[in-house]
Design a protein around this motif. Structure first.
Motif, mmCIF file in Angstrom:
data_model
loop_
_atom_site.group_PDB
_atom_site.id
_atom_site.type_symbol
_atom_site.label_atom_id
_atom_site.label_comp_id
_atom_site.label_asym_id
_atom_site.label_seq_id
_atom_site.Cartn_x
_atom_site.Cartn_y
_atom_site.Cartn_z
ATOM 1 N N LEU A 192 0.754 -1.548 -0.084
ATOM 2 C CA LEU A 192 -0.074 0.154 0.010
ATOM 3 C C LEU A 192 0.516 1.035 -0.144
ATOM 4 N N VAL A 193 2.076 1.068 0.695
ATOM 5 C CA VAL A 193 3.102 2.762 0.355
ATOM 6 C C VAL A 193 3.062 2.531 -0.361
ATOM 7 N N PRO A 194 3.963 2.321 -1.376
ATOM 8 C CA PRO A 194 4.444 3.310 -2.660
ATOM 9 C C PRO A 194 3.622 4.035 -3.006
ATOM 10 N N GLU A 195 2.151 2.596 -3.517
ATOM 11 C CA GLU A 195 1.055 3.523 -4.451
ATOM 12 C C GLU A 195 0.506 4.617 -3.590
ATOM 13 N N ALA A 196 0.254 4.745 -2.136
ATOM 14 C CA ALA A 196 -0.978 5.256 -1.539
ATOM 15 C C ALA A 196 0.453 7.172 -1.731
ATOM 16 N N VAL A 197 1.449 6.795 -1.484
ATOM 17 C CA VAL A 197 2.544 8.168 -1.448
ATOM 18 C C VAL A 197 2.387 8.543 -3.206
ATOM 19 N N ALA A 198 2.222 7.778 -3.864
ATOM 20 C CA ALA A 198 2.638 7.869 -5.696
ATOM 21 C C ALA A 198 1.251 8.580 -5.995
ATOM 22 N N LEU A 228 -0.621 16.242 -3.810
ATOM 23 C CA LEU A 228 -0.810 16.933 -2.203
ATOM 24 C C LEU A 228 0.839 15.803 -1.588
ATOM 25 N N GLU A 229 0.350 16.420 -0.319
ATOM 26 C CA GLU A 229 1.769 15.507 0.502
ATOM 27 C C GLU A 229 1.697 14.275 0.417
ATOM 28 N N PRO A 230 2.419 13.640 1.152
ATOM 29 C CA PRO A 230 2.768 11.635 0.561
ATOM 30 C C PRO A 230 1.623 11.554 2.012
ATOM 31 N N MET A 231 1.446 11.920 3.206
ATOM 32 C CA MET A 231 1.025 11.654 4.391
ATOM 33 C C MET A 231 -0.388 12.192 3.995
ATOM 34 N N ILE A 232 -0.839 12.616 3.126
ATOM 35 C CA ILE A 232 -2.266 12.979 3.142
ATOM 36 C C ILE A 232 -2.634 11.731 2.141
ATOM 37 N N ARG A 250 11.913 10.013 -2.478
ATOM 38 C CA ARG A 250 12.783 11.084 -2.761
ATOM 39 C C ARG A 250 12.690 11.976 -3.673
ATOM 40 N N ASP A 251 12.248 10.767 -4.719
ATOM 41 C CA ASP A 251 12.552 11.721 -6.548
ATOM 42 C C ASP A 251 11.428 12.867 -6.560
ATOM 43 N N MET A 252 10.024 12.338 -5.864
ATOM 44 C CA MET A 252 9.213 13.424 -6.562
ATOM 45 C C MET A 252 9.231 14.422 -5.306
ATOM 46 N N LEU A 253 9.659 14.047 -4.351
ATOM 47 C CA LEU A 253 9.640 16.098 -4.149
ATOM 48 C C LEU A 253 11.299 16.556 -4.190
ATOM 49 N N PRO A 254 10.985 18.029 -4.118
ATOM 50 C CA PRO A 254 11.991 18.901 -4.222
ATOM 51 C C PRO A 254 13.346 19.010 -3.696
ATOM 52 N N ALA A 255 14.085 18.953 -4.371
ATOM 53 C CA ALA A 255 15.657 18.524 -4.143
ATOM 54 C C ALA A 255 15.860 19.118 -2.643
ATOM 55 N N ASP A 256 14.911 20.231 -2.351
ATOM 56 C CA ASP A 256 15.789 20.788 -0.659
ATOM 57 C C ASP A 256 15.120 20.762 0.764
ATOM 58 N N GLN A 257 13.704 19.616 -0.228
ATOM 59 C CA GLN A 257 13.033 18.626 0.611
ATOM 60 C C GLN A 257 13.231 17.213 0.465
ATOM 61 N N ALA A 258 14.115 16.809 -0.379
ATOM 62 C CA ALA A 258 14.010 15.009 -0.725
ATOM 63 C C ALA A 258 15.144 14.497 0.586
ATOM 64 N N ALA A 259 16.244 15.645 1.077
ATOM 65 C CA ALA A 259 17.612 15.558 1.300
ATOM 66 C C ALA A 259 16.787 14.740 2.678
ATOM 67 N N THR A 260 15.681 15.408 3.912
ATOM 68 C CA THR A 260 15.171 14.649 5.205
ATOM 69 C C THR A 260 13.949 14.299 4.917
ATOM 70 N N ALA A 261 13.848 13.988 3.746
ATOM 71 C CA ALA A 261 11.773 12.932 3.744
ATOM 72 C C ALA A 261 12.064 12.431 4.295
ATOM 73 N N THR A 262 10.589 11.474 5.426
ATOM 74 C CA THR A 262 10.222 10.811 6.081
ATOM 75 C C THR A 262 9.284 10.555 5.715
ATOM 76 N N MET A 310 -7.339 11.980 1.465
ATOM 77 C CA MET A 310 -8.154 11.549 0.248
ATOM 78 C C MET A 310 -8.607 11.609 -0.171
ATOM 79 N N GLY A 311 -9.092 10.163 0.610
ATOM 80 C CA GLY A 311 -10.287 9.451 -0.093
ATOM 81 C C GLY A 311 -9.781 8.205 -0.839
#
Length: 525
Positions: free
Chosen positions: A30-36, A43-47, A212-224, A299-300
């Motif tokens: 579920l995780v990678p598809e929900a993020v994708a 939207l943000e991954p957590m949504i 991290r590939d989906m986030l801007p460079a300034d956010q990718a390093a600290t993504a979790t 996001m339903g």
């Protein structure tokens, strides 16, 4: 017939151990598809992760199909893009809340039963199309960001490693059940491949690399993927008619797409498990889940055929499998993000490739020479539209084309046996339905200029199905009247006689023999 597309035997009872283990496997997928899908909607991954948790848990408990998995889906994500871009995430939450209420109403008014009207060729096209969509979605995992942030196809050792790990995953899933079915082969494959990659230090992309590939460079390093519990919050939008006009179109489409995909997935699982879900209860379950998403920042979504098939393949049958998947996903978000972040994408791609092989109706390729050309065309049409557009459009188009084909075929079945009785009256004994599709052929059966003074149309073996048929009778009666001839109509239902305007006084009513059936017409509405 749909059950024939799978080689495994699914007619097994629910088992708590199998449900827990299969639910754990589903949670990983579920995780990678929900993020994708969250990124697809802007939207943000957590949504997306919150949506996967809430949709999965609530539909597992409240819904009408044990063993079916719901979460954030691509079918609903693409509908959200415009609303999010123009008005922001709070309007999306309001639209998701409204779509949930609409789905609840659909269940209350028992609209779920209409999914049974979907013809079998449309179901086959739906299954094949979704298998292709799932396959194409996995191809994105073979692309990486280069030094300037552009997506490029991986090559060299990284590509060979990816392909090798996918092959190993698929081999474990295929061969392990021949040795033991004590644990789901998909879960074993994910664990084995993860341990292999990190123990050997292989250059393989992981779940966190994907994020991290989906986030801007300034956010990718600290993504979790670590997060907190979703919190209650009423969507921050003005409660005005203007807001309703903004969110209603999106809410209607979300509700329709979600229910169509969920009910078709329910029907598919019914077929392959030999059990029967409750469509109207599933409508309510989907509605409650989406309404909750709107109030808790998700996001339903709707039912997910890929994850549902992973669950079924892994032995999940009961509601506990869906509950486990949701709770394990939440546990990963709260406590175990570091564990799920290190899972190689190749393992998840391999699992999904096996779902594709099991979902696609390979027998339909051999059926093309044995079934009517119209059915083959509908299968290909629905599959193609599912791939290039979306599921809802594909199913609606498929049903419309199937209905038109049905009408065309039955339009050819109307005929009349002519005879003359002892009084010199010509009798047309009709056979076949008189409706909008057969009106043209019906008119060609008669020769008013050549007929005698008295003509009888016998409906003992025919039925008038709609108002087009009534209008055709009135038009025919007008022709005979203009020629000074008398038209007699026998064995019509009282409702038909009531609707006739020009031919009404020509009908001979025999209460002992005349049938009693209804006609589709707005005049009696």
């Amino acid at each position: 017939m749909l059950s024939c597309m799978f080689n495994l035997i699914y007619r097994t009872p629910s088992n708590l151990k199998n449900d827990v283990l299969s639910g754990t496997t589903v949670a990983l997928a579920l995780v990678p598809e929900a993020v994708a899908f969250a990124f697809v909607a802007g939207l943000e991954p957590m949504i997306g992760l919150y949506a996967a948790f809430m949709m999965g848990l609530i539909t597992a408990v409240v819904g009408g199909r044990p063993g079916m998995i719901s979460g954030a889906t691509g079918a609903t994500a693409v509908v959200m893009v415009g609303l999010v871009a123009l008005h922001g995430v709070q309007y999306l939450f309001a639209a998701v809340l409204l779509s949930g209420l609409l789905q609840i109403l659909a269940g209350v008014f028992r609209l779920g039963k209409y999914i049974r009207m979907v013809p079998h060729p449309v179901m086959l096209g739906f299954v094949n199309g979704l298998a292709i969509v799932i396959f194409l979605a996995q191809l994105g995992q073979f692309f990486i960001n280069n030094d300037v942030g552009e997506k490029v196809l991986m090559s060299g050792p990284m590509m060979y490693t990816m392909l090798g790990l996918i092959a190993l995953t698929m081999a474990i899933i295929h061969f392990l059940p021949k040795l033991t079915k004590a644990v789901p082969s998909s879960l074993v494959a994910i664990v084995v491949v993860t341990l292999l990659v990190h123990s050997l230090g292989l250059d393989a992309r992981t779940v966190i690399d994907f994020v991290r590939d989906m986030l801007p460079a300034d956010q990718a390093a600290t993504a979790t993927l670590e997060g907190t519990l979703p919190t209650f919050a009423i969507p921050m939008v003005p409660f005005t008619w203007e807001t309703l006009k903004i969110i209603l179109p999106t809410a209607l489409i979300l509700a329709a797409v979600g229910l169509i995909e969920s009910l078709l997935t329910l029907t598919l699982i019914d077929e392959i498990t030999g059990t029967r879900g409750r469509g109207n209860r599933e409508c309510i379950g989907q509605g409650v889940a989406n309404a909750t998403n709107g109030l808790f920042g998700g996001m339903g979504g709707c039912a997910m055929i890929g994850q549902s098939m992973i669950n079924i393949n892994s032995g999940g049958r009961g509601r506990m499998s869906g509950v486990t998947a949701a709770l394990v996903l939440l546990a990963f978000i709260l406590f175990g993000a570091s564990l799920i972040e290190i899972i190689p994408l190749a393992a998840l791609v391999g699992v999904m490739f096996m779902v594709v092989l099991g979902t696609f109706e390979w027998a339909s390729l051999r059926m093309f020479r044995k079934i009517p050309m119209s059915d083959a065309f509908i299968i290909v049409l629905v599959s193609g539209i599912t791939v290039v557009a979306d599921l809802a459009i594909a199913v609606i188009v498929g049903v419309i084309v199937s209905a038109l084909v049905f009408a065309w075929k039955h339009a050819q079945h109307i005929e009349a046996k002519e005879s003359v009785d002892e009084n010199g009256m010509k009798i047309y004994a009709l056979r076949g339905p008189l409706f909008f599709g057969s009106v043209s052929n019906f008119k060609e059966l008669f020769t008013p200029e050549e007929d005698p003074e008295h003509v009888v149309i016998e409906f003992a073996r025919s039925r008038v199905s709609d108002h087009s048929g009534i209008e055709a009778l009135d038009s025919l009666a007008e022709k005979y009247t203009a020629l000074g001839k008398t038209l007699h109509i026998r064995h019509l239902s009282p409702e038909c006689i009531k609707l006739l305007e020009k031919a009404g006084d020509l009908c001979e009513i025999n209460r002992l023999e005349d049938p009693d059936y209804h006609v589709v017409s707005d005049k009696l509405g």
